[in-house]
Design a protein around this motif. Structure first.
Motif, PDB file in Angstrom:
ATOM      1  N   THR A  95      -1.659 -53.099  42.586  1.00  9.67           N
ATOM      2  CA  THR A  95      -1.038 -51.801  42.833  1.00  9.67           C
ATOM      3  C   THR A  95      -1.965 -50.671  42.428  1.00  9.67           C
ATOM      4  N   MET A  96      -2.145 -49.706  43.333  1.00 11.72           N
ATOM      5  CA  MET A  96      -2.986 -48.548  43.073  1.00 11.72           C
ATOM      6  C   MET A  96      -2.165 -47.275  43.234  1.00 11.72           C
ATOM      7  N   MET A  97      -2.150 -46.435  42.207  1.00 10.27           N
ATOM      8  CA  MET A  97      -1.475 -45.142  42.271  1.00 10.27           C
ATOM      9  C   MET A  97      -2.459 -44.074  42.746  1.00 10.27           C
ATOM     10  N   VAL A  98      -1.974 -43.192  43.618  1.00 11.95           N
ATOM     11  CA  VAL A  98      -2.836 -42.148  44.173  1.00 11.95           C
ATOM     12  C   VAL A  98      -2.047 -40.864  44.398  1.00 11.95           C
ATOM     13  N   ALA A  99      -2.788 -39.754  44.452  1.00 12.32           N
ATOM     14  CA  ALA A  99      -2.230 -38.462  44.869  1.00 12.32           C
ATOM     15  C   ALA A  99      -3.361 -37.635  45.446  1.00 12.32           C
ATOM     16  N   ASP A 100      -4.099 -38.197  46.350  1.00 10.92           N
ATOM     17  CA  ASP A 100      -5.227 -37.670  47.127  1.00 10.92           C
ATOM     18  C   ASP A 100      -6.338 -38.704  47.225  1.00 10.92           C
ATOM     19  N   CYS A 101      -6.545 -39.512  46.190  1.00  6.24           N
ATOM     20  CA  CYS A 101      -7.530 -40.585  46.286  1.00  6.24           C
ATOM     21  C   CYS A 101      -7.060 -41.622  47.301  1.00  6.24           C
ATOM     22  N   LEU A 102      -7.965 -42.501  47.684  1.00  7.58           N
ATOM     23  CA  LEU A 102      -7.718 -43.470  48.749  1.00  7.58           C
ATOM     24  C   LEU A 102      -7.404 -44.850  48.173  1.00  7.58           C
ATOM     25  N   PRO A 103      -6.214 -45.410  48.452  1.00  6.48           N
ATOM     26  CA  PRO A 103      -5.940 -46.788  48.064  1.00  6.48           C
ATOM     27  C   PRO A 103      -6.425 -47.753  49.146  1.00  6.48           C
ATOM     28  N   VAL A 104      -7.076 -48.841  48.742  1.00  7.13           N
ATOM     29  CA  VAL A 104      -7.609 -49.806  49.708  1.00  7.13           C
ATOM     30  C   VAL A 104      -7.155 -51.217  49.328  1.00  7.13           C
ATOM     31  N   PRO A 105      -6.051 -51.701  49.884  1.00 11.71           N
ATOM     32  CA  PRO A 105      -5.679 -53.103  49.724  1.00 11.71           C
ATOM     33  C   PRO A 105      -6.563 -54.016  50.581  1.00 11.71           C
ATOM     34  N   LEU A 106      -6.869 -55.188  50.037  1.00  4.22           N
ATOM     35  CA  LEU A 106      -7.654 -56.208  50.735  1.00  4.22           C
ATOM     36  C   LEU A 106      -6.898 -57.526  50.723  1.00  4.22           C
ATOM     37  N   ALA A 107      -7.142 -58.346  51.734  1.00  2.00           N
ATOM     38  CA  ALA A 107      -6.562 -59.695  51.771  1.00  2.00           C
ATOM     39  C   ALA A 107      -7.474 -60.594  52.574  1.00  2.00           C
ATOM     40  N   ARG A 109      -7.978 -63.688  55.226  1.00  2.00           N
ATOM     41  CA  ARG A 109      -7.188 -64.133  56.371  1.00  2.00           C
ATOM     42  C   ARG A 109      -6.517 -65.478  56.132  1.00  2.00           C
ATOM     43  N   ALA A 110      -6.980 -66.230  55.159  1.00  2.00           N
ATOM     44  CA  ALA A 110      -6.363 -67.510  54.831  1.00  2.00           C
ATOM     45  C   ALA A 110      -5.179 -67.354  53.873  1.00  2.00           C
ATOM     46  N   GLY A 111      -4.957 -66.147  53.378  1.00  2.00           N
ATOM     47  CA  GLY A 111      -3.842 -65.913  52.482  1.00  2.00           C
ATOM     48  C   GLY A 111      -4.006 -66.529  51.111  1.00  2.00           C
ATOM     49  N   ARG A 112      -5.257 -66.607  50.631  1.00  2.00           N
ATOM     50  CA  ARG A 112      -5.511 -67.218  49.323  1.00  2.00           C
ATOM     51  C   ARG A 112      -5.591 -66.205  48.201  1.00  2.00           C
ATOM     52  N   ASN A 113      -6.058 -65.012  48.504  1.00  2.00           N
ATOM     53  CA  ASN A 113      -6.143 -63.984  47.458  1.00  2.00           C
ATOM     54  C   ASN A 113      -6.037 -62.595  48.063  1.00  2.00           C
ATOM     55  N   VAL A 114      -5.646 -61.661  47.222  1.00  2.00           N
ATOM     56  CA  VAL A 114      -5.502 -60.266  47.628  1.00  2.00           C
ATOM     57  C   VAL A 114      -6.093 -59.395  46.532  1.00  2.00           C
ATOM     58  N   GLY A 115      -6.420 -58.160  46.886  1.00  2.00           N
ATOM     59  CA  GLY A 115      -6.953 -57.214  45.913  1.00  2.00           C
ATOM     60  C   GLY A 115      -6.703 -55.797  46.364  1.00  2.00           C
ATOM     61  N   ALA A 116      -7.000 -54.852  45.495  1.00  2.00           N
ATOM     62  CA  ALA A 116      -6.825 -53.450  45.841  1.00  2.00           C
ATOM     63  C   ALA A 116      -7.759 -52.607  44.989  1.00  2.00           C
ATOM     64  N   ALA A 117      -8.198 -51.497  45.570  1.00  2.00           N
ATOM     65  CA  ALA A 117      -9.102 -50.576  44.878  1.00  2.00           C
ATOM     66  C   ALA A 117      -8.578 -49.156  44.973  1.00  2.00           C
ATOM     67  N   HIS A 118      -8.865 -48.386  43.924  1.00  2.00           N
ATOM     68  CA  HIS A 118      -8.543 -46.957  43.849  1.00  2.00           C
ATOM     69  C   HIS A 118      -9.852 -46.199  44.091  1.00  2.00           C
ATOM     70  N   CYS A 119      -9.926 -45.504  45.229  1.00  2.00           N
ATOM     71  CA  CYS A 119     -11.176 -44.880  45.640  1.00  2.00           C
ATOM     72  C   CYS A 119     -11.094 -43.366  45.582  1.00  2.00           C
ATOM     73  N   GLY A 120     -11.363 -42.793  44.430  1.00  2.00           N
ATOM     74  CA  GLY A 120     -11.758 -41.397  44.363  1.00  2.00           C
ATOM     75  C   GLY A 120     -13.235 -41.334  44.705  1.00  2.00           C
ATOM     76  N   TRP A 121     -13.771 -40.142  44.869  1.00  2.00           N
ATOM     77  CA  TRP A 121     -15.162 -40.098  45.316  1.00  2.00           C
ATOM     78  C   TRP A 121     -16.106 -40.693  44.282  1.00  2.00           C
ATOM     79  N   ALA A 243       2.105 -45.088  45.416  1.00  2.00           N
ATOM     80  CA  ALA A 243       1.471 -46.364  45.095  1.00  2.00           C
ATOM     81  C   ALA A 243       1.369 -47.233  46.330  1.00  2.00           C
ATOM     82  N   ALA A 244       0.221 -47.882  46.485  1.00  2.00           N
ATOM     83  CA  ALA A 244       0.024 -48.885  47.511  1.00  2.00           C
ATOM     84  C   ALA A 244      -0.124 -50.226  46.820  1.00  2.00           C
ATOM     85  N   ALA A 245       0.536 -51.240  47.348  1.00  2.00           N
ATOM     86  CA  ALA A 245       0.555 -52.560  46.710  1.00  2.00           C
ATOM     87  C   ALA A 245       0.323 -53.642  47.754  1.00  2.00           C
TER      88      ALA A 245
END
Length: 249
Positions: A95-107, A109-121, A243-245
């Motif tokens: 889960t990434m909280m944002v209020a202008d920064c960019l949330p980037v969820p990743l997964a 294709r086999a559905g084995r793991n997921v992740g997320a990043a909080h991308c301010g500049w 929040a993006a999760a």
């Protein structure tokens, strides 16, 4: 809002908007940030509602605009300091909280793991081309060696018509990628308008992650110019957090 991306069965994602919570103005209504001055009881109720909507446990990190990564487990505590996370455990939402920064969820294709990043500049740029997305991929690749098997979704963020930055921001990206200059437009005396989602797409492409969906820089994705839908620190100064999760179910 649910991401439109070709995630495999068992991979789920969601991004909150301002709607559906109990917080009073200026945090109205679904503020998920416990560090912005809102009533703690309201934030707790909002987080409870968010978790119920996910049917998973969101882990709310202490984000510091860096590039630290943590692997989430069922017992990872809220407030763990990091700006990216990943997991192979079911029912634990990155889960990434944002209020202008960019949330980037990743997964993968086999559905084995997921992740997320909080991308301010700052976190996105990092040092020497090594930012938060690179750090997250380095952690996740233990269980997903081929970047071509990774899907990314870009959530809402400050748009390219609203993100005014100084020359130091442009320099932080152009030092390691001269073509990143195309993501900056001159705007007034010594200033630029930066396209944050385009900068993230460049970083993902450099990693070999081509399956990128979501935010394309159009007006509907801009947190600043859509006040009924999105929180924005740049617009309001005192603001709640979206929040993006992403999680394995």
């Amino acid at each position: 809002m649910g991401p439109q991306w070709p995630a495999p069965p068992g991979v789920h994602a969601w991004c909150s908007t301002r709607d559906g919570g109990v917080s009073a103005p200026p945090y109205d209504t679904l503020n998920l940030g416990d560090h912005v001055g809102d009533d703690p009881a309201a934030v707790a109720e909002n987080r409870k509602r968010f978790a119920q909507a996910l049917q998973a446990r969101p882990v709310f990190l202490q984000q510091v605009h860096g590039r630290g990564v943590v692997r989430l487990a069922a017992d990872t505590r809220d407030g763990t300091q990091a700006d990216a996370c990943w997991t192979t455990e079911r029912g634990v939402a990155c889960t990434m909280m944002v209020a202008d920064c960019l949330p980037v969820p990743l997964a993968d294709r086999a559905g084995r793991n997921v992740g997320a990043a909080h991308c301010g500049w700052g976190g996105l740029a990092g040092e020497g081309g090594q930012g938060v997305l690179e750090s997250l991929w380095q952690a996740m690749r233990v269980h997903a060696e081929d970047p071509g098997e990774i899907l990314a979704w870009l959530g809402p963020c400050i748009g390219p018509g609203a993100f005014e930055v100084g020359p130091e921001v442009r320099a932080a990206f152009v030092r390691s990628d001269a073509q990143a200059d195309a993501c900056f437009r001159p705007h007034g005396e010594g200033k630029f308008l930066a396209d944050l989602q385009a900068l993230a797409r460049r970083r993902l492409a450099a990693l070999g992650i081509a399956g990128v969906h979501g935010n394309d820089g159009s007006a509907a994705w801009c947190t600043v110019t859509n006040p009924p839908r999105f929180f924005s620190h740049r617009r309001d100064r005192t603001s709640g957090r979206l929040a993006a999760a992403v999680w394995l179910g």
